[in-house]
Design a protein around this motif. Structure first.
Motif, PDB file in Angstrom:
ATOM      1  N   GLY A  28       1.735  -5.931 -22.490  1.00 38.99           N
ATOM      2  CA  GLY A  28       1.662  -4.736 -21.658  1.00 38.99           C
ATOM      3  C   GLY A  28       1.487  -3.446 -22.416  1.00 38.99           C
ATOM      4  O   GLY A  28       1.304  -2.388 -21.791  1.00 38.99           O
ATOM      5  N   GLN A  29       1.543  -3.474 -23.750  1.00 42.58           N
ATOM      6  CA  GLN A  29       1.369  -2.241 -24.508  1.00 42.58           C
ATOM      7  C   GLN A  29      -0.058  -1.704 -24.329  1.00 42.58           C
ATOM      8  O   GLN A  29      -1.009  -2.467 -24.198  1.00 42.58           O
ATOM      9  N   VAL A  30      -0.177  -0.372 -24.344  1.00 43.22           N
ATOM     10  CA  VAL A  30      -1.473   0.286 -24.189  1.00 43.22           C
ATOM     11  C   VAL A  30      -1.689   1.216 -25.361  1.00 43.22           C
ATOM     12  O   VAL A  30      -0.781   1.957 -25.764  1.00 43.22           O
ATOM     13  N   LEU A  31      -2.887   1.160 -25.929  1.00 42.64           N
ATOM     14  CA  LEU A  31      -3.302   2.054 -27.001  1.00 42.64           C
ATOM     15  C   LEU A  31      -4.304   3.031 -26.426  1.00 42.64           C
ATOM     16  O   LEU A  31      -5.188   2.635 -25.651  1.00 42.64           O
ATOM     17  N   GLY A  32      -4.189   4.288 -26.803  1.00 39.79           N
ATOM     18  CA  GLY A  32      -5.139   5.263 -26.302  1.00 39.79           C
ATOM     19  C   GLY A  32      -4.792   6.671 -26.744  1.00 39.79           C
ATOM     20  O   GLY A  32      -3.822   6.912 -27.472  1.00 39.79           O
ATOM     21  N   ARG A  33      -5.605   7.613 -26.279  1.00 40.40           N
ATOM     22  CA  ARG A  33      -5.457   9.016 -26.667  1.00 40.40           C
ATOM     23  C   ARG A  33      -4.299   9.700 -25.946  1.00 40.40           C
ATOM     24  O   ARG A  33      -3.727  10.666 -26.435  1.00 40.40           O
ATOM     25  N   TRP A  39       0.948   3.364 -28.385  1.00 44.65           N
ATOM     26  CA  TRP A  39       0.459   3.793 -29.700  1.00 44.65           C
ATOM     27  C   TRP A  39      -0.611   4.843 -29.455  1.00 44.65           C
ATOM     28  O   TRP A  39      -1.637   4.545 -28.813  1.00 44.65           O
ATOM     29  N   ILE A  40      -0.366   6.032 -29.900  1.00 41.75           N
ATOM     30  CA  ILE A  40      -1.251   7.161 -29.606  1.00 41.75           C
ATOM     31  C   ILE A  40      -2.302   7.279 -30.706  1.00 41.75           C
ATOM     32  O   ILE A  40      -1.958   7.508 -31.881  1.00 41.75           O
ATOM     33  N   LEU A  41      -3.570   7.118 -30.326  1.00 43.52           N
ATOM     34  CA  LEU A  41      -4.693   7.267 -31.247  1.00 43.52           C
ATOM     35  C   LEU A  41      -5.400   8.558 -30.858  1.00 43.52           C
ATOM     36  O   LEU A  41      -6.295   8.560 -30.005  1.00 43.52           O
ATOM     37  N   ALA A  42      -4.985   9.650 -31.452  1.00 46.08           N
ATOM     38  CA  ALA A  42      -5.395  10.981 -31.005  1.00 46.08           C
ATOM     39  C   ALA A  42      -6.737  11.368 -31.596  1.00 46.08           C
ATOM     40  O   ALA A  42      -6.817  12.131 -32.563  1.00 46.08           O
ATOM     41  N   ASP A  43      -7.794  10.832 -31.018  1.00 50.44           N
ATOM     42  CA  ASP A  43      -9.149  11.178 -31.459  1.00 50.44           C
ATOM     43  C   ASP A  43     -10.054  11.232 -30.235  1.00 50.44           C
ATOM     44  O   ASP A  43      -9.875  10.468 -29.279  1.00 50.44           O
ATOM     45  N   ALA A  44     -11.041  12.116 -30.266  1.00 50.23           N
ATOM     46  CA  ALA A  44     -11.918  12.304 -29.112  1.00 50.23           C
ATOM     47  C   ALA A  44     -12.732  11.056 -28.782  1.00 50.23           C
ATOM     48  O   ALA A  44     -13.172  10.883 -27.641  1.00 50.23           O
TER      49      ALA A  44
END
Length: 516
Positions: A28-33, A39-44
């Motif tokens: 159920g984990q979600v990766l995204g901005r 997990w926060i992937l802070a890129d456009a």
């Protein structure tokens, strides 16, 4: 097959720095901005909700959540909304981020290869002594054999064997770049101490020579796959002055570069095979769905109808059926399973089979919907199903309708007048196991039609973000003379509204009228 009791992590191995640098996998984990993600992937280049982790049948899966830029598994694009299995040492690319799957049991890197500096240890490759033809023959031979291997372990064994043979080394070691564990040795079973300082220097690039206190010498080089350092190769020589053999570092470097390219290609082939298998399974599931659908248009002794179901993906989550009970009664169903993809498709098939069995046995629509509601509340896993179901009774010219959270229905009168079919309705199926479903009478005279559609029709957006909506549906129906034209012109209008593209979501249309 890895048991889910074996914890795995995703580790950042390339791209902008991440905090934390790794994520232990949980369903159920979600990766995204977006800041709400696990997990926060802070890129456009990363979508707000980009990738989801799933677990099923003792395997880990990843699902691209329809991201704009997509996700690469071992450099192979993942289909949107398709759960794809992952394996240890798989690599994911999300925007600028490179992630690697590894066991959590290995912990944090015990030897910080990445923090070391070269310190003047890397060699400068001089003019080769071995004839160029000999080196080329060895490299071509290795490339041909590497192209035939099927597993990562076989490629590693082939590489170490070729390094030993080509360099006339006594022992060749393969070392995991993440935790410093010895992965493989050639010849097998030989005990050999690692030169950790040389491995640290090799991480920075180039081939690093070193001399042990007992007089043995080594050459160390990083094994890189798609730019990420996956392992180290360390070749040991007992009775050879490697500094006097300047062609050896060049040959070792070339062999291990080829090994990295071959490993990347092997991973991509494995990922492609996995995706192809999933696609083949989905195609089979779609063929089954097509076979259980009623004909696209037809007449029964009770009614005439036309339908169109366009799945937003390979497997549809919409359900539609026209079921003749006897010479005077016919049941029509149109429903929509919450969600999309394979899970929604399987739940749709189960719902349809359950409803058919109950209706053919008893012919009681209220009892059938109530029983199916309890079934979905038990097995649906939190999903629900909206349903529009109607019993047409030609003997009494009566229609009884159960609207379980659906709501998308229009009545078409002669002359082009369109009326929304407004009913009291009830909850969708699967929400409350004790919910009650009551059939409501609907008037339909000869020459009138009912048009029912799924929310994928009403909610289809154009380039400006505008929904297709009831007004566009009514405008098309006013000009349509009959059931088959209703479906044909509505779907054509839907494609036009979407800019010539097929609908993005499941889109189902159904037009009904009394038989002549």
């Amino acid at each position: 097959m890895a048991e889910l009791s074996e914890a795995w992590v995703l580790e950042a191995v390339g791209g902008p720095a991440l905090v934390p640098p790794m994520l232990q996998l949980r369903a159920g984990q979600v990766l995204g901005r977006g800041p709400e993600n696990d997990w926060i992937l802070a890129d456009a280049l990363v979508s707000r909700r980009h990738l989801q982790i799933e677990a099923r049948a003792d395997r880990w899966y990843v699902r691209d959540l329809g991201s704009r830029a997509g996700t690469l598994l071992n450099e192979h694009p993942l289909p949107a909304e398709l759960a794809t299995p992952i394996q240890l040492h798989d690599r994911l690319r999300i925007g600028p981020y490179r992630l690697r799957v590894r066991p959590a049991s290995s912990g944090a890197p015990t030897r910080n290869f990445r923090s070391a500096t070269t310190g003047g240890g890397a060699t400068q490759v001089a003019m080769p002594i071995l004839a160029a033809e000999q080196r080329l023959e060895l490299l071509v031979e290795y490339a041909a054999q590497a192209a035939q291997v099927k597993t990562s372990e076989a490629l590693q064994r082939l590489t170490l064997n070729m390094v030993k043979r080509a360099l006339n080394a006594d022992v060749v070691l393969l070392v995991d770049a993440q935790d410093g564990d010895l992965l493989m040795v050639e010849p097998a079973g030989v005990a050999q101490e690692l030169d950790l300082a040389a491995l640290q220097a090799a991480e920075q690039g180039g081939v690093v020579p070193s001399r042990h206190h007992n007089g043995r010498q080594a050459l160390s080089v990083a094994w890189r796959v798609d730019g990420a350092c996956e392992a180290f190769v360390q070749a040991w020589f007992m009775h050879l002055d490697v500094r006097g053999k300047s062609e050896l570092p060049e040959l070792l470097h070339a062999l291990v570069r080829l090994a990295g390219l071959s490993a990347g290609n092997l991973s991509r082939r494995e990922a492609e095979v996995r995706v192809q298998r999933l696609q083949a399974d989905l195609e089979s599931a779609r063929e089954v769905q097509e076979r259980v659908l009623p004909p696209r248009a037809g007449h029964t002794s009770v009614l005439r109808y036309a339908l169109h179901l366009h799945p937003g993906r390979l497997v549809a989550g919409d359900l539609v059926d026209v079921l003749t009970l006897d010479s005077r009664r016919c049941v029509v169903m149109l429903g929509d399973v919450a969600g999309a993809g394979v899970g929604a498709g399987f739940l749709m098939a189960g719902t349809l089979a359950h409803m058919r069995a109950l209706l053919e046995r008893d012919g009681d629509i209220e009892a059938a919907v109530g029983s199916c509601n309890r079934f979905l509340a038990r097995v649906g896993g939190g999903r629900f199903v909206t349903l529009w179901l109607a019993m047409f009774d030609r003997h009494n010219m009566q229609i009884s309708v159960i609207d379980a959270g659906h709501g998308h229905a229009r009545r078409v009168l002669p002359g082009g007048t369109i009326e929304p079919l407004t009913l009291r309705g009830s909850l969708p199926m699967g929400v409350d196991p004790d919910a009650q479903f009551v059939a409501e009478p609907v008037a339909l005279s000869a020459g009138q039609r009912l048009v029912v559609y799924s929310d994928g029709v009403a909610e289809q957006r154009n380039a400006a973000g505008e929904s297709f909506g009831a007004s566009a549906i009514d405008a098309i129906l006013r000009r349509s003379p009959g059931v088959e034209q209703d479906v044909k012109t509505l779907f054509a209008g839907l494609e036009l509204h979407a800019g010539g593209q097929l609908p993005a979501d499941d889109a189902t249309l159904l037009s009904l009228g009394w038989s002549d």
